[in-house]
Design an enzyme around this catalytic site. Structure first.
Site, PDB file in Angstrom:
ATOM      1  N   GLU A   1       0.826  -1.210   0.000  1.00  0.00           N
ATOM      2  CA  GLU A   1       0.000   0.000   0.000  1.00  0.00           C
ATOM      3  C   GLU A   1       0.861   1.261   0.000  1.00  0.00           C
ATOM      4  O   GLU A   1       0.544   2.268   0.637  1.00  0.00           O
ATOM      5  CB  GLU A   1      -0.987  -0.010   1.177  1.00  0.00           C
TER       6      GLU A   1
ATOM      7  N   GLU B   1      -5.470  -8.322  -0.624  1.00  0.00           N
ATOM      8  CA  GLU B   1      -6.394  -8.189   0.504  1.00  0.00           C
ATOM      9  C   GLU B   1      -7.741  -7.767  -0.063  1.00  0.00           C
ATOM     10  O   GLU B   1      -7.803  -6.964  -0.988  1.00  0.00           O
ATOM     11  CB  GLU B   1      -5.966  -7.094   1.499  1.00  0.00           C
TER      12      GLU B   1
END
Length: 317
Positions: A131, A255
């Protein structure tokens, strides 16, 4: 996803890149608890293929060794493979220093520890600074931190070289693991030779959930916004899939999570997308930490959502 405690994690996949799976392999976030993994497996009706674990980013002395996670927590994992979230930098450090080699010994020690705790020849997926296109983690270079992107890229290349340079380092596979709802990650690409997998983190955050909820409460519309040419942005799910194809890399969902009793259409759309596009893997966020997506304790609260998930993923297809 936004900031989460150091003991939390995300997932990827461990499958030879030259042999794509007939069906995407499944992983689960288990909050660094083998019991939670087992509970999820019992609920969904099948074993998972991979488990994510995360490396400490507070102190180098904790960062350097993988033994606690690999052996103490997941020592009874059997054939399940671990996927590691590994920040390139930690609290109080910088990419400007990382690119000079200041942290090489820490990376080298960690790489050796991971290999020591994963004997065999199977591939080991690493998510360096996952991320990175957000700005909520200390290693993020999105938003107001965009000026750090050149140093981030140089650091990724150096990190890659250190991990690959240790004995057995050819087993490592590196996931360029981005997130939706943040800056365009494509300018952060370190180069084809330094990445093995392109991945994205995907969370439906309807306004009805409150807190971080910001998007439509309609799960069908929410999914369409992620795959439509006129969706949220050019680096949504379909956009990153196209990016992966353009660079000749496998694509996966590192995810994902859903919220609420009406999420079945989103779950079903995700399942179809994974299968239709030959995704390598997907990892479900079965937790209420940082994002309230836990499913195995919500049979009565979210019956349609939980039933849809088990129907789609509850057995090897």
């Amino acid at each position: 996803m936004f900031f989460r405690p150091v003991f939390l994690a995300s997932l990827a996949l461990l499958l030879p890149l030259c042999t794509p799976a007939a069906e995407p392999l499944m992983g689960v976030f288990g909050e660094n608890s083998m019991q939670r993994v087992l509970n999820f497996e019992k609920w969904v009706g099948r074993p998972v293929d991979v488990i994510l674990c995360t490396i400490d980013f507070q102190k180098w002395e904790n960062y350097r060794y993988a033994s606690w996670l690999s052996q103490t927590v997941y020592g009874q994992r059997g054939d399940r493979r671990l996927v590691y979230d590994v920040p390139i930098i930690i609290q109080g450090t910088s990419y400007a220093e990382a690119k000079t080699g200041a942290y090489d010994e820490h990376w080298k020690c960690l790489a050796g520890s991971i290999l020591e705790n994963n004997p065999g020849t199977y591939e080991i997926v690493i998510r360096p600074s996952h991320e990175m296109n957000g700005e909520w983690f200390v290693w993020g270079v999105g938003g107001a931190k965009a000026s750090q992107i050149p140093d981030f890229i140089a650091s990724w290349k150096r990190f890659h070289g250190v991990f690959r340079g240790v004995p057995g380092g050819e087993r490592f596979r590196f996931s360029f693991s981005t997130t939706e709802g943040a800056s365009d990650p494509r300018p952060m690409w370190p180069g084809d030779e330094y990445v093995d997998i392109v991945a994205q983190d995907v969370y439906w955050k309807p306004k009805a959930m409150g807190g971080e909820g910001w998007e439509t409460n309609d799960p069908k519309e929410a999914w369409e916004k992620r795959v439509s040419p006129h969706g949220y942005n050019e680096w949504h799910v379909a956009g990153m899939l196209a990016f992966a194809k353009a660079h000749g890399k496998p694509f996966q969902i590192d995810e994902w999570g859903v919220w609420g009793p009406d999420a079945a259409p989103f779950v079903e759309a995700m399942a179809a997308f994974l299968k239709t596009n030959g995704a390598r893997s997907h990892t479900y966020w079965n937790s209420n930490s940082s994002y309230p997506g836990e499913l195995d304790q919500r049979e009565k609260e979210w019956p349609k959502t939980t039933q849809a998930f088990k129907a789609a993923f509850g057995r090897a297809q």
